[in-house]
Design an enzyme around this catalytic site. Structure first.
Site, short mmCIF file in Angstrom:
data_model
loop_
_atom_site.label_atom_id
_atom_site.label_comp_id
_atom_site.label_asym_id
_atom_site.label_seq_id
_atom_site.Cartn_x
_atom_site.Cartn_y
_atom_site.Cartn_z
N SER A 1 -34.30 20.02 -3.25
CA SER A 1 -34.19 18.82 -4.61
C SER A 1 -34.95 19.42 -5.51
CB SER A 1 -34.64 17.49 -3.49
OG SER A 1 -34.90 17.38 -4.96
N ILE B 1 -28.59 12.02 -8.85
CA ILE B 1 -27.36 11.70 -7.82
C ILE B 1 -26.71 10.41 -8.43
CG2 ILE B 1 -25.81 12.60 -6.43
CD1 ILE B 1 -26.42 15.08 -8.09
N ASN C 1 -27.70 17.94 4.78
CA ASN C 1 -28.05 16.98 4.48
C ASN C 1 -28.15 15.43 4.75
OD1 ASN C 1 -26.25 15.54 1.36
ND2 ASN C 1 -26.65 14.20 3.37
N TYR D 1 -42.08 13.64 -0.60
CA TYR D 1 -40.96 15.13 -1.29
C TYR D 1 -40.46 15.50 -0.99
CZ TYR D 1 -35.95 14.13 -1.89
OH TYR D 1 -34.74 14.31 -2.32
N ALA E 1 -42.31 18.69 -2.21
CA ALA E 1 -43.47 19.05 -0.46
C ALA E 1 -42.19 19.59 0.80
CB ALA E 1 -44.88 19.08 -0.19
N ALA E 2 -41.67 18.10 0.80
CA ALA E 2 -40.36 18.61 2.24
C ALA E 2 -39.99 19.77 1.56
CB ALA E 2 -40.77 17.87 2.78
N1 NAP Z 1 -29.51 11.00 -5.05
C1 NAP Z 1 -30.09 12.35 -4.99
O1 NAP Z 1 -30.26 11.85 -6.59
C2 NAP Z 1 -31.20 13.15 -5.01
C3 NAP Z 1 -31.22 13.97 -5.08
C4 NAP Z 1 -31.83 15.55 -4.93
C5 NAP Z 1 -31.79 15.61 -3.62
N2 NAP Z 1 -30.95 14.58 -2.52
C6 NAP Z 1 -30.82 14.69 -1.53
O2 NAP Z 1 -29.51 14.82 -0.58
C7 NAP Z 1 -29.40 14.40 0.55
C8 NAP Z 1 -28.63 13.32 0.76
O3 NAP Z 1 -28.93 11.99 0.04
P1 NAP Z 1 -27.87 11.45 -0.75
O4 NAP Z 1 -29.16 11.08 -1.83
O5 NAP Z 1 -26.69 11.10 -0.18
O6 NAP Z 1 -28.85 9.64 -0.15
P2 NAP Z 1 -28.45 8.65 1.13
O7 NAP Z 1 -26.91 8.13 1.06
O8 NAP Z 1 -29.38 7.54 1.46
O9 NAP Z 1 -27.84 9.79 2.35
C9 NAP Z 1 -28.69 10.17 3.10
C10 NAP Z 1 -28.05 10.24 4.48
O10 NAP Z 1 -28.74 10.96 5.72
C11 NAP Z 1 -28.74 10.14 6.37
N3 NAP Z 1 -30.03 10.61 7.13
C12 NAP Z 1 -30.85 9.76 6.84
N4 NAP Z 1 -32.27 10.05 7.47
C13 NAP Z 1 -31.26 10.86 8.77
C14 NAP Z 1 -31.77 10.81 10.03
N5 NAP Z 1 -33.35 11.12 10.56
N6 NAP Z 1 -30.95 10.67 11.47
C15 NAP Z 1 -29.91 11.01 10.57
N7 NAP Z 1 -29.04 10.76 9.23
C16 NAP Z 1 -30.13 10.46 8.70
C17 NAP Z 1 -28.78 8.85 6.12
O11 NAP Z 1 -27.94 7.41 6.89
P3 NAP Z 1 -28.49 6.92 8.51
O12 NAP Z 1 -29.40 5.75 7.76
O13 NAP Z 1 -27.07 6.20 8.49
O14 NAP Z 1 -29.27 7.81 8.76
C18 NAP Z 1 -27.68 8.39 4.98
O15 NAP Z 1 -26.11 8.58 4.97
C19 NAP Z 1 -30.96 13.71 0.95
O16 NAP Z 1 -31.09 15.11 1.20
C20 NAP Z 1 -31.56 13.45 0.17
O17 NAP Z 1 -33.13 13.94 -0.02
C21 NAP Z 1 -31.11 13.73 -3.09
#
Ligand code: NAP
Length: 227
Positions: A121, A164, A74, A131, A133-134
């Site tokens: 995503s 979200i 995640n 983003y 593309a990744a």
């Molecule tokens: N929120 C949305 O609308 C949405 C929509 C589509 C997809 N997503 C995807 O959902 C996933 C979770 O995101 P979220 O929305 O819950 O946002 P978030 O609260 O920013 O969660 C991302 C988490 O990933 C950790 N992280 C980031 N880079 C990291 C790294 N290099 N190594 C280890 N941990 C890492 C962060 O913790 P640290 O900073 O402490 O490392 C954070 O806890 C992501 O993959 C995001 O792309 C989110």
């Protein structure tokens, strides 16, 4: 007891997934870079490391479970950068390299009938620049992974959220206008919650989902149709 590792499990979607898996009776380990954030998640183990750094992933292995039933990749997000190349590479690292490194490191520990769930995503299908593309690359790689792991009855799927809220994803970049636009694109007229995503991940992690693999499953209120 079945075990789970949830990367990025300290906040937002990952935290909700970790708590849902705890509710299902799993022994859950959350990971992320900030130990102090991970420490605030109740009833889980936590290991702090940067999932994009091969040496850090290797060093964390001693602290991660010796058998993993459920791996949820995640960790990730939309990363900015000072120029085009650094922004594209940073988004690739954050979303693709993190997923591939952690999965390859834990693959020998995955239990037969295990589960790998990668968080994609809506941007992977709809646009979203570096983003998106990744996240599209995460989808392509997961298709290969499902083939590799299928021999061991391990499933590999992508769960693809739309908007979200209650996460750190948008930082302070979200405006009311943008929020209303994104909500307006859904068919049910609301934003998604971390619990909406966690409910699907919990099902995919369960014994009931053994014949679902290689799929991209959206949780987006119909904002993008997977047909
Ligand atoms: N929120 C949305 O609308 C949405 C929509 C589509 C997809 N997503 C995807 O959902 C996933 C979770 O995101 P979220 O929305 O819950 O946002 P978030 O609260 O920013 O969660 C991302 C988490 O990933 C950790 N992280 C980031 N880079 C990291 C790294 N290099 N190594 C280890 N941990 C890492 C962060 O913790 P640290 O900073 O402490 O490392 C954070 O806890 C992501 O993959 C995001 O792309 C989110």
């Amino acid at each position: 007891m079945r075990t789970a590792v949830v990367t990025g499990g300290g906040t937002g979607i990952g935290r909700a997934i970790a708590l849902a898996l705890v509710d299902q009776g799993l022994d859950v380990t959350v990971t992320g870079r900030r130990a102090e954030v991970l420490a605030q998640v109740p009833n889980v183990k936590h290991v702090a490391f940067d999932a994009t750094d091969p040496a850090a992933v290797e060093a964390a292995l001693d602290s991660l479970p010796s058998t993993v039933d459920v791996l949820v990749n995640n960790a990730g997000g939309a990363v900015s950068g000072p120029d085009t190349k650094s922004r594209w590479l940073a988004n690739y690292e954050s979303n693709v390299i993190s997923t591939v490194l952690v999965t390859e490191a834990l693959a020998p520990r995955l239990a037969d009938h295990g589960r790998v769930i990668n968080i994609g995503s809506i941007a992977g299908r709809r646009g979203g620049g570096s983003y998106g593309a990744a996240k599209a690359a995460v989808e392509a790689w997961t298709a290969d992974l499902a083939g590799e792991l299928g021999k061991r009855q391990i499933t590999a799927n992508v769960v693809s959220p739309g908007l979200i809220v209650d996460t750190e994803f948008f930082g302070d970049s979200m405006t009311e206008e943008r929020l209303n636009t994104l909500i307006g694109q859904t068919k049910n007229g609301r934003a998604g919650t971390p619990q909406d995503v966690a409910a699907l991940v919990a099902f995919l992690a369960s014994e009931h989902a053994g014949h679902i693999t290689g799929q991209v499953l959206a949780v987006n209120g119909g904002a993008h149709l997977g047909r």
